[in-house]
Scaffold this motif. Structure first.
Motif, PDB file in Angstrom:
ATOM      1  N   GLY A 111       0.720  -1.289   0.046  1.00  0.00           N
ATOM      2  CA  GLY A 111      -0.232  -0.135  -0.078  1.00  0.00           C
ATOM      3  C   GLY A 111       0.589   1.237  -0.181  1.00  0.00           C
ATOM      4  N   LEU A 112       2.170   1.310  -0.564  1.00  0.00           N
ATOM      5  CA  LEU A 112       2.460   2.062  -0.135  1.00  0.00           C
ATOM      6  C   LEU A 112       3.621   2.341  -1.922  1.00  0.00           C
ATOM      7  N   ASP A 113       4.053   3.770  -1.703  1.00  0.00           N
ATOM      8  CA  ASP A 113       5.166   3.598  -3.102  1.00  0.00           C
ATOM      9  C   ASP A 113       6.863   3.993  -2.729  1.00  0.00           C
ATOM     10  N   THR A 114       6.647   3.954  -1.656  1.00  0.00           N
ATOM     11  CA  THR A 114       8.136   4.560  -1.311  1.00  0.00           C
ATOM     12  C   THR A 114       9.048   2.980  -1.479  1.00  0.00           C
ATOM     13  N   ASP A 116       8.709   2.123  -4.637  1.00  0.00           N
ATOM     14  CA  ASP A 116       8.988   2.258  -6.256  1.00  0.00           C
ATOM     15  C   ASP A 116      10.546   2.122  -6.769  1.00  0.00           C
ATOM     16  N   SER A 123       3.712  -1.077  -4.770  1.00  0.00           N
ATOM     17  CA  SER A 123       2.589  -0.806  -3.778  1.00  0.00           C
ATOM     18  C   SER A 123       1.411  -1.879  -3.937  1.00  0.00           C
ATOM     19  N   GLN A 127       2.978  -8.235   1.597  1.00  0.00           N
ATOM     20  CA  GLN A 127       3.869  -8.442   2.120  1.00  0.00           C
ATOM     21  C   GLN A 127       3.007  -9.214   3.710  1.00  0.00           C
TER      22      GLN A 127
END
Length: 308
Positions: A111-114, A116, A123, A127
């Motif tokens: 759920g995060l783009d960190t 990418d 995302s 996980q």
């Protein structure tokens, strides 16, 4: 190019685990044991490290969670032990554990783009990490019986070599519950403690005589949970996202262990593991939805041991 970021985290805990045990000799051959214990289970170091392992082919992300807290347990157990005139042994007991901050393996959408990188959107990857659920409890009954043929063989004047036969059987029946908080519109729910089966049976046929020790052991256990997955609500019903909760199916295994004590310092041993080669099956949410079946075949180990 891949980017590297140094992450520093630390924690400190001081915990005390008092316990009380009562042993009562009701009769010379009948004992009662009562125990009140407190304990905690910390996540493994690998589960706490603040790092990620990314598999772009499988679209998965796994890593540690430095915020995971120890799981705390308060337990009460009571056992009755009977040392029979024949030399056999029987025990029956009940146990109960109150659980706080239960540790569970969680599986959800990152759920995060960190994480990418150019051309790759991670995302939506799945996980997997350890974390704390709510409170829970575990209770059950345990039965065990250990028998030797020695006295029976002597009373019947049978050959001496038959005195080495024996058996060891046990059964454990467990009921457990862990409370999960409401997540993303899915109401709070309860699951069984991960890794616990409702029923576990063990049967061992043994032989111990003339330095020879042989154990043929069979274990059977009912399904148990491995990890927690994501769910969503569809028309008032809870539907798994991807696999949902993951379980290992009913399993049984037959193992053989042989030891021969040649002298005080020299032993020959041989082990045969998983003789039935049953295989292991995992499923998601319901046993009707298998996701994996693995089979590795029997494993044989042999060797020599020296003690100095």
């Amino acid at each position: 190019p891949a980017s590297v970021r140094l992450v520093t985290t630390s924690s400190e805990d001081t915990m005390v685990y008092p316990s009380v045990h009562l042993n009562w000799d009701i009769q010379p051959d009948l004992k009662f044991r009562l125990g009140l214990t407190t304990s905690a289970s910390r996540p493994d170091f690998d589960d706490l490290r603040p790092n990620f392992t990314i598999n772009d082919g499988a679209q998965t992300i796994s890593g540690g969670n430095p915020e995971a807290q120890p799981e705390k347990q308060t337990g009460l157990d009571a056992y009755l032990e009977w040392y029979m005139p024949s030399g056999d042994f029987f025990s029956a007991g009940v146990f109960y554990k109150d659980l706080k901050d239960v540790l569970i393996n969680q599986s959800n959408v990152f759920g995060l783009d960190t994480l990418d990188v150019a051309g790759i959107d991670r995302s939506g990857y799945t996980q997997s990490a350890i974390g704390n659920a709510g409170d829970g409890e575990l209770s059950g009954v345990e039965l065990a019986y250990v028998a030797s043929a020695e006295r029976l063989v002597r009373s019947m004047s049978l050959p001496e070599w038959m005195e080495g036969f024996g058996m060891n059987v046990s059964a454990t029946f467990t009921d457990s519950e862990v409370n999960l908080a409401a997540v993303n519109g899915v109401p709070k729910r309860s699951i069984s403690v991960l890794g616990t089966s409702d029923e576990v049976y063990n049967v061992q046929a043994t032989y111990e005589k003339y330095g020879l020790t042989v154990r043929l052991a069979y274990q059977y256990r009912t399904p148990w949970g491995q990890s927690i997955g994501e769910y969503r609500m569809v028309n008032g019903a809870m539907v798994p996202t991807s696999n949902g909760d993951i379980f290992w199916d009913t399993d049984d295994e037959l193992d053989l262990s042989v030891r021969y004590q040649v002298s005080e310092t020299f032993e020959i041993f041989a082990d045969a593991v998983n003789l039935t080669d049953r295989g292991a099956r995992r499923y998601g949410d319901d046993s009707a939805y298998p996701i994996e079946f693995e089979k590795f075949g029997p494993r044989y180990i042999g060797g020599l041991r020296f003690n100095f």
